[in-house]
Design a protein around this motif. Sequence first.
Motif, PDB file in Angstrom:
ATOM      1  N   GLY A 174       3.965   9.365  -1.963  1.00 16.86           N
ATOM      2  CA  GLY A 174       3.812   8.089  -1.259  1.00 16.86           C
ATOM      3  C   GLY A 174       3.567   6.993  -2.286  1.00 16.86           C
ATOM      4  N   SER A 175       3.787   5.737  -1.860  1.00 18.02           N
ATOM      5  CA  SER A 175       3.476   4.652  -2.796  1.00 18.02           C
ATOM      6  C   SER A 175       1.965   4.525  -2.942  1.00 18.02           C
ATOM      7  CB  SER A 175       4.111   3.334  -2.353  1.00 18.02           C
ATOM      8  OG  SER A 175       3.622   2.941  -1.118  1.00 18.02           O
ATOM      9  N   SER A 176       1.203   5.137  -2.037  1.00 17.86           N
ATOM     10  CA  SER A 176      -0.268   5.112  -2.144  1.00 17.86           C
ATOM     11  C   SER A 176      -0.727   5.729  -3.456  1.00 17.86           C
ATOM     12  CB  SER A 176      -0.900   5.892  -0.987  1.00 17.86           C
ATOM     13  OG  SER A 176      -0.532   5.318   0.230  1.00 17.86           O
TER      14      SER A 176
ATOM     15  N   TYR B 137      -3.471  -6.031   2.825  1.00 18.12           N
ATOM     16  CA  TYR B 137      -3.340  -4.673   3.390  1.00 18.12           C
ATOM     17  C   TYR B 137      -4.717  -4.007   3.403  1.00 18.12           C
ATOM     18  CZ  TYR B 137      -1.766   0.274   3.306  1.00 18.12           C
ATOM     19  OH  TYR B 137      -1.581   1.614   3.545  1.00 18.12           O
TER      20      TYR B 137
ATOM     21  N   TYR C 121      -6.276  -1.510   0.680  1.00 19.94           N
ATOM     22  CA  TYR C 121      -6.487  -1.814  -0.740  1.00 19.94           C
ATOM     23  C   TYR C 121      -7.969  -1.762  -1.165  1.00 19.94           C
ATOM     24  CZ  TYR C 121      -1.692  -3.728  -1.258  1.00 19.94           C
ATOM     25  OH  TYR C 121      -0.346  -3.912  -1.322  1.00 19.94           O
TER      26      TYR C 121
ATOM     27  N   THR D 285       1.809  -8.249  -1.968  1.00 19.51           N
ATOM     28  CA  THR D 285       2.583  -7.485  -0.995  1.00 19.51           C
ATOM     29  C   THR D 285       3.574  -8.445  -0.350  1.00 19.51           C
ATOM     30  OG1 THR D 285       0.641  -6.150  -0.561  1.00 19.51           O
ATOM     31  CG2 THR D 285       2.415  -6.002   1.048  1.00 19.51           C
TER      32      THR D 285
ATOM     33  N   ASN E  28       1.858  -7.205   4.527  1.00 21.25           N
ATOM     34  CA  ASN E  28       1.165  -6.491   5.591  1.00 21.25           C
ATOM     35  C   ASN E  28      -0.245  -7.055   5.566  1.00 21.25           C
ATOM     36  OD1 ASN E  28      -0.280  -4.711   7.130  1.00 21.25           O
ATOM     37  ND2 ASN E  28       0.270  -2.858   6.001  1.00 21.25           N
TER      38      ASN E  28
ATOM     39  N   ASP F 118       3.764  -4.841  -4.309  1.00 18.60           N
ATOM     40  CA  ASP F 118       3.961  -3.805  -3.296  1.00 18.60           C
ATOM     41  C   ASP F 118       5.095  -4.278  -2.393  1.00 18.60           C
ATOM     42  OD1 ASP F 118       3.874  -2.117  -1.129  1.00 18.60           O
ATOM     43  OD2 ASP F 118       1.689  -1.996  -1.072  1.00 18.60           O
TER      44      ASP F 118
ATOM     45  N   ALA G  84       6.898  -2.503  -0.174  1.00 16.20           N
ATOM     46  CA  ALA G  84       7.165  -1.500   0.867  1.00 16.20           C
ATOM     47  C   ALA G  84       8.077  -2.052   1.966  1.00 16.20           C
ATOM     48  CB  ALA G  84       5.838  -1.035   1.470  1.00 16.20           C
ATOM     49  N   TYR G  85       7.981  -3.372   2.236  1.00 13.12           N
ATOM     50  CA  TYR G  85       8.738  -3.962   3.360  1.00 13.12           C
ATOM     51  C   TYR G  85       9.865  -4.882   2.898  1.00 13.12           C
ATOM     52  CZ  TYR G  85       4.626  -2.174   5.722  1.00 13.12           C
ATOM     53  OH  TYR G  85       3.637  -1.344   6.175  1.00 13.12           O
TER      54      TYR G  85
ATOM     55  N   THR H 242       8.648   2.610  -0.988  1.00 13.26           N
ATOM     56  CA  THR H 242       8.348   3.866  -0.292  1.00 13.26           C
ATOM     57  C   THR H 242       9.413   4.178   0.755  1.00 13.26           C
ATOM     58  OG1 THR H 242       6.792   4.915   1.242  1.00 13.26           O
ATOM     59  CG2 THR H 242       6.758   2.527   1.199  1.00 13.26           C
TER      60      THR H 242
ATOM     61  N   SER I 230       8.541   5.605   3.386  1.00 11.20           N
ATOM     62  CA  SER I 230       7.796   5.488   4.649  1.00 11.20           C
ATOM     63  C   SER I 230       8.298   4.315   5.485  1.00 11.20           C
ATOM     64  CB  SER I 230       6.305   5.286   4.383  1.00 11.20           C
ATOM     65  OG  SER I 230       5.791   6.346   3.621  1.00 11.20           O
ATOM     66  N   LYS I 231       8.498   3.162   4.854  1.00 16.51           N
ATOM     67  CA  LYS I 231       8.862   1.964   5.620  1.00 16.51           C
ATOM     68  C   LYS I 231      10.342   1.622   5.508  1.00 16.51           C
ATOM     69  CE  LYS I 231       4.569   1.955   6.318  1.00 16.51           C
ATOM     70  NZ  LYS I 231       3.734   1.806   7.476  1.00 16.51           N
TER      71      LYS I 231
ATOM     72  N   ARG J  17       6.177  11.859   2.349  1.00 15.56           N
ATOM     73  CA  ARG J  17       5.249  11.357   1.329  1.00 15.56           C
ATOM     74  C   ARG J  17       5.927  11.078  -0.011  1.00 15.56           C
ATOM     75  NH1 ARG J  17       3.192   8.767   2.876  1.00 15.56           N
ATOM     76  NH2 ARG J  17       1.383   8.594   1.526  1.00 15.56           N
TER      77      ARG J  17
HETATM   78  N1  PMP Z   1       1.723  -0.477   0.999  1.00 15.01           N
HETATM   79  C1  PMP Z   1       1.752  -1.097   2.173  1.00 15.01           C
HETATM   80  C2  PMP Z   1       1.770  -2.580   2.194  1.00 15.01           C
HETATM   81  C3  PMP Z   1       1.741  -0.356   3.358  1.00 15.01           C
HETATM   82  O1  PMP Z   1       1.749  -0.991   4.527  1.00 15.01           O
HETATM   83  C4  PMP Z   1       1.709   1.049   3.301  1.00 15.01           C
HETATM   84  C5  PMP Z   1       1.707   1.918   4.528  1.00 15.01           C
HETATM   85  N2  PMP Z   1       1.013   1.450   5.602  1.00 15.01           N
HETATM   86  C6  PMP Z   1       1.668   1.654   2.053  1.00 15.01           C
HETATM   87  C7  PMP Z   1       1.686   0.864   0.914  1.00 15.01           C
HETATM   88  C8  PMP Z   1       1.571   3.135   1.900  1.00 15.01           C
HETATM   89  O2  PMP Z   1       2.797   3.735   1.899  1.00 15.01           O
HETATM   90  P1  PMP Z   1       3.030   5.282   1.607  1.00 15.01           P
HETATM   91  O3  PMP Z   1       3.244   5.943   2.924  1.00 15.01           O
HETATM   92  O4  PMP Z   1       4.242   5.301   0.754  1.00 15.01           O
HETATM   93  O5  PMP Z   1       1.840   5.844   0.874  1.00 15.01           O
END
Ligand code: PMP
Length: 367
Positions: free
Chosen positions: A80-82, A110, A113, A145, A149, A169, A171-172, A192, A194-195, A203
């Motif tokens: 995941g990017s987490s 977010y 963080y 970000t 988010n 970040d 992600a979006y 990621t 994920s999004k 993950r």
């Molecule tokens: N960054 C942002 C801005 C997110 O909204 C999210 C998921 N809610 C993540 C990172 C985490 O993404 P990942 O599932 O890749 O860990």
Amino acid sequence: MSFLFFLCYSGDPTMYENYWEKIGEKTTIVIRGWDSMSYFSDLKSICWFLEPEFAKQVVRLHKIVGNAETQGRHVVVGTGSSQLYLAALFALSPKESTQPIHVVSAAPYYSSYPSMTDYQKSGLHKWAGDANNFTEMGPYIELITSPNNPDGFVRHSCVNKTGGAMIYDLAYYWPQYTPISSPADNDLSLFTVSKSTGHAGIRIGWALVKDPEVARRMTKFVELNTIGVSKDSQIRAAKILEVVADSCEQSGSSDFEQSFFEFSYHLMEKRWQQLRETVSKSGGIFSLPQFSPAFCHFHSKVLQPHPAFAWLRCKDGIEDCESFLKGHKILTRGGRHFGASSSYVRVSMLDRDDTYKMFLKRLSSIR
Ligand code: PMP
């Protein structure tokens, strides 16, 4: 959590399930008993556990979408990017300092963080809150970000000082959520699946990193943390990105011949239209942010942003919007989690159709 409650609380991207079901076997892969035995994937790469096919599809998709510069960048894969956010903090924190480096992001930020930065009480880094109010001297890390988010706006760095390191970040930053204005050209960007495709459960995230030393330290963090990243997940992610990239190159006119991003763009557009209509009939109880249209180089036209979250505001007099909505069986996350006022809540736009419809129904019944 009670079944009666509406579950757009988290950002679980289950909305895309239908698309992938209709796509069918194209993304199915076979993993045999003797696959994925070694820890190692590519000894020529700084990120030695990076599957070459995954790296290839990441670069290919960025080129097709035009959302990130990949030339002169090292790809680092993460669980995941987490995990990569934590790896980036580790890599960018000064090694020899006696004081933890400050980490800031403009509010609303977010909600994960602050806790992700501080939960291990690291001597390396420390959450310092809203970047708009940051006045401390010395080095710092700013998190940007974009689109943001929870509120969906495009963002740029806002700390007006030298000596800062940036983590973007992104992600979006995909065409279903926001117009793709230009390829991101940052020192360190996080992405990621994920999004982008909705596959949060496998993950997989990736970082595009300019400085080889930073890429090396991020790789070291993942090595110390999990000795690499699941090869099975990387191989699955590679296949999914390949199918998305193919869908962009071979798109047709019917629903499931459209590229993944055309399909998901139209879905987001419809959901935002429905939400704006519902909010406009609320008699001023609720309001939503207004976005400016912009030219999208992927879709080749001027388009409206349709963020993954709605940053909904309750009118003056309703101090705690989260509790107010909870009273109407709508679960959301209140503004305080994001360093903002409790008159705001964040609503996920990425839930399954049934849940989203139930949300609109319950929201429209509030008068
Ligand atoms: N960054 C942002 C801005 C997110 O909204 C999210 C998921 N809610 C993540 C990172 C985490 O993404 P990942 O599932 O890749 O860990």
